[in-house]
Design an enzyme around this catalytic site. Structure first.
Site, PDB file in Angstrom:
ATOM      1  N   GLN A 203      43.669   4.118   9.965  1.00 50.96           N
ATOM      2  CA  GLN A 203      42.732   4.084   8.838  1.00 50.96           C
ATOM      3  C   GLN A 203      41.275   4.160   9.273  1.00 50.96           C
ATOM      4  OE1 GLN A 203      41.618  -0.462   7.805  1.00 50.96           O
ATOM      5  NE2 GLN A 203      43.151   0.402   6.493  1.00 50.96           N
TER       6      GLN A 203
ATOM      7  N   GLN B  22      34.912  -3.147   1.713  1.00 51.34           N
ATOM      8  CA  GLN B  22      33.497  -3.453   1.919  1.00 51.34           C
ATOM      9  C   GLN B  22      32.654  -2.725   0.880  1.00 51.34           C
ATOM     10  OE1 GLN B  22      32.413  -3.094   5.995  1.00 51.34           O
ATOM     11  NE2 GLN B  22      30.235  -3.440   5.659  1.00 51.34           N
TER      12      GLN B  22
ATOM     13  N   ARG C 131      37.784  -5.358  14.003  1.00 49.42           N
ATOM     14  CA  ARG C 131      37.633  -4.027  13.397  1.00 49.42           C
ATOM     15  C   ARG C 131      36.169  -3.755  13.091  1.00 49.42           C
ATOM     16  NH1 ARG C 131      37.455  -2.174   7.903  1.00 49.42           N
ATOM     17  NH2 ARG C 131      38.737  -0.318   7.464  1.00 49.42           N
TER      18      ARG C 131
ATOM     19  N   SER D  36      40.684   0.738   1.997  1.00 54.88           N
ATOM     20  CA  SER D  36      40.096   0.568   3.325  1.00 54.88           C
ATOM     21  C   SER D  36      40.323  -0.855   3.839  1.00 54.88           C
ATOM     22  CB  SER D  36      38.606   0.935   3.280  1.00 54.88           C
ATOM     23  OG  SER D  36      38.047   0.947   4.574  1.00 54.88           O
ATOM     24  N   LEU D  37      39.255  -1.631   4.016  1.00 50.64           N
ATOM     25  CA  LEU D  37      39.376  -3.030   4.422  1.00 50.64           C
ATOM     26  C   LEU D  37      40.370  -3.782   3.547  1.00 50.64           C
ATOM     27  CD1 LEU D  37      38.332  -5.712   5.796  1.00 50.64           C
ATOM     28  CD2 LEU D  37      36.553  -5.716   4.024  1.00 50.64           C
TER      29      LEU D  37
ATOM     30  N   HIS E  89      35.561   6.145   8.653  1.00 48.65           N
ATOM     31  CA  HIS E  89      36.703   6.951   8.206  1.00 48.65           C
ATOM     32  C   HIS E  89      36.529   8.410   8.601  1.00 48.65           C
ATOM     33  CE1 HIS E  89      38.699   3.726   6.103  1.00 48.65           C
ATOM     34  NE2 HIS E  89      37.555   3.394   5.530  1.00 48.65           N
TER      35      HIS E  89
END
Length: 327
Positions: free
Chosen positions: A265, A31, A136, A111-112, A216
């Site tokens: 994560q 993102q 998510r 991440s994503l 995170h």
């Protein structure tokens, strides 16, 4: 459907017998890489891309393609829209590249972006990945609404200096190890504000990010619990292409392990710097990023300046990545 197998498979990348040829890593951004119009030209030129956007619409039950191609910007920026949009665009570009002979020796994401990497590795089918990123995003957004947080990038500080500052400030944690000299911290508003004060006093540049959540970080633990329940009910396969997790900075395999990584994560830092170094140690010397911007390409080059790294997000960039793959 929950797979009953629980054995863990270990991948080993065997060094190529030819010293001239290294390995290719496929990169998937997270993102923040989104932009209105991304993927529109790919979709016009390549049927594989067009079918990917159609599949996303069918899976989600609304016209995600129109929002991606036409906006408005404010709608695309919504977490519940942005996350499936970034995933769809990256998978569309990857499918086009694959159809033109570009393959990877491992897949990794920021991440994503790990969801895109898992699609490329064969661990998740695209429709499942889409549904997971929607869940998510919703889970993380709900926590952010209840517990306002913030994130800040510290520029010019080492990993160890950021870790020490976070401990001193309290209520804030390292969240993204993006590249040497660029670490993002995440936490409660008061913790991030205190971190910014301490960092500026020690001569570091601080950039507050335009987010309203402590992503995170430990703040996201309830969202991780919710996602864990969702993941228990979806089909996950062992990766057929090695998957390098930026959560652990290691190759990960096995369905249960993948589920654990995707849960972890949400609260763990993104160890992108470390995962790139691990890939380099394994013989990777070329990186291809699939997305609208060359975000990860820039980070990879900050880790090692002489590495070959290219971006693919528009038709004009196809010759470059196909030539890179042939070398």
């Amino acid at each position: 459907m929950v797979r009953s197998r629980r054995e863990r498979v270990h991948f080993a990348i065997v060094p190529d017998q030819s010293p001239q040829r290294g390995k290719i890593a496929l990169l998937f951004p997270g993102q923040g890489s989104q932009m209105v119009g991304m993927g529109a030209e790919l979709s016009r030129v390549f049927p594989e891309a067009a079918r990917t956007f159609e599949e996303a619409n069918d899976t989600l039950g609304y016209d995600l393609r129109r929002i991606i191609f036409e906006g408005p910007h404010a709608t695309l920026m919504r977490t519940d829209i942005c996350q499936p949009a970034v995933l769809t665009n990256s998978v569309a570009a990857w499918r086009v590249a694959t159809s033109h002979g570009v393959t990877g020796d491992l897949a990794m994401g920021h991440s994503l972006g790990e969801y895109g990497a898992l699609v490329a590795s064969g661990a998740l089918d695209f429709s499942t990945a889409l549904r997971l990123v929607v869940e998510r995003g919703r889970a993380a957004a709900e926590i952010a609404e209840r517990v306002p947080g913030s994130m800040a990038a510290l520029l010019g500080a080492s990993d160890e200096e950021v870790e020490a500052l976070c401990q001193e400030a309290g209520d804030v944690w390292p969240a993204n190890y993006n590249c040497p000299g660029q670490v993002v911290a995440s936490g409660l508003q008061r913790g991030v504000e205190r971190l910014a004060e301490l960092g500026r006093a020690r001569g570091f540049k601080i950039r507050l990010l335009d987010v309203d959540g402590a992503f995170h970080s430990a703040v996201m633990a309830p969202a991780a619990d919710r996602l864990r329940e969702v993941l228990a009910g979806v089909r996950v396969s062992a990766p057929s292409v090695p998957f390098m997790s930026a959560t652990t900075a290691a190759l990960e395999a096995g369905a249960d392990r993948v589920r654990g990584i995707l849960t972890q994560q949400l609260t763990a830092p993104v160890r992108f710097t470390q995962s790139v170094r691990t890939a380099l140690d394994m013989g990777v010397d070329r990186f291809v990023e699939f997305g609208p911007r060359s975000v990860l390409v820039g980070l990879v080059r900050r880790v090692r300046s002489d590495v070959e790294a290219l971006h693919f997000g528009s038709p004009g960039e196809l010759p470059g990545i196909t030539a890179l793959a042939r070398r």
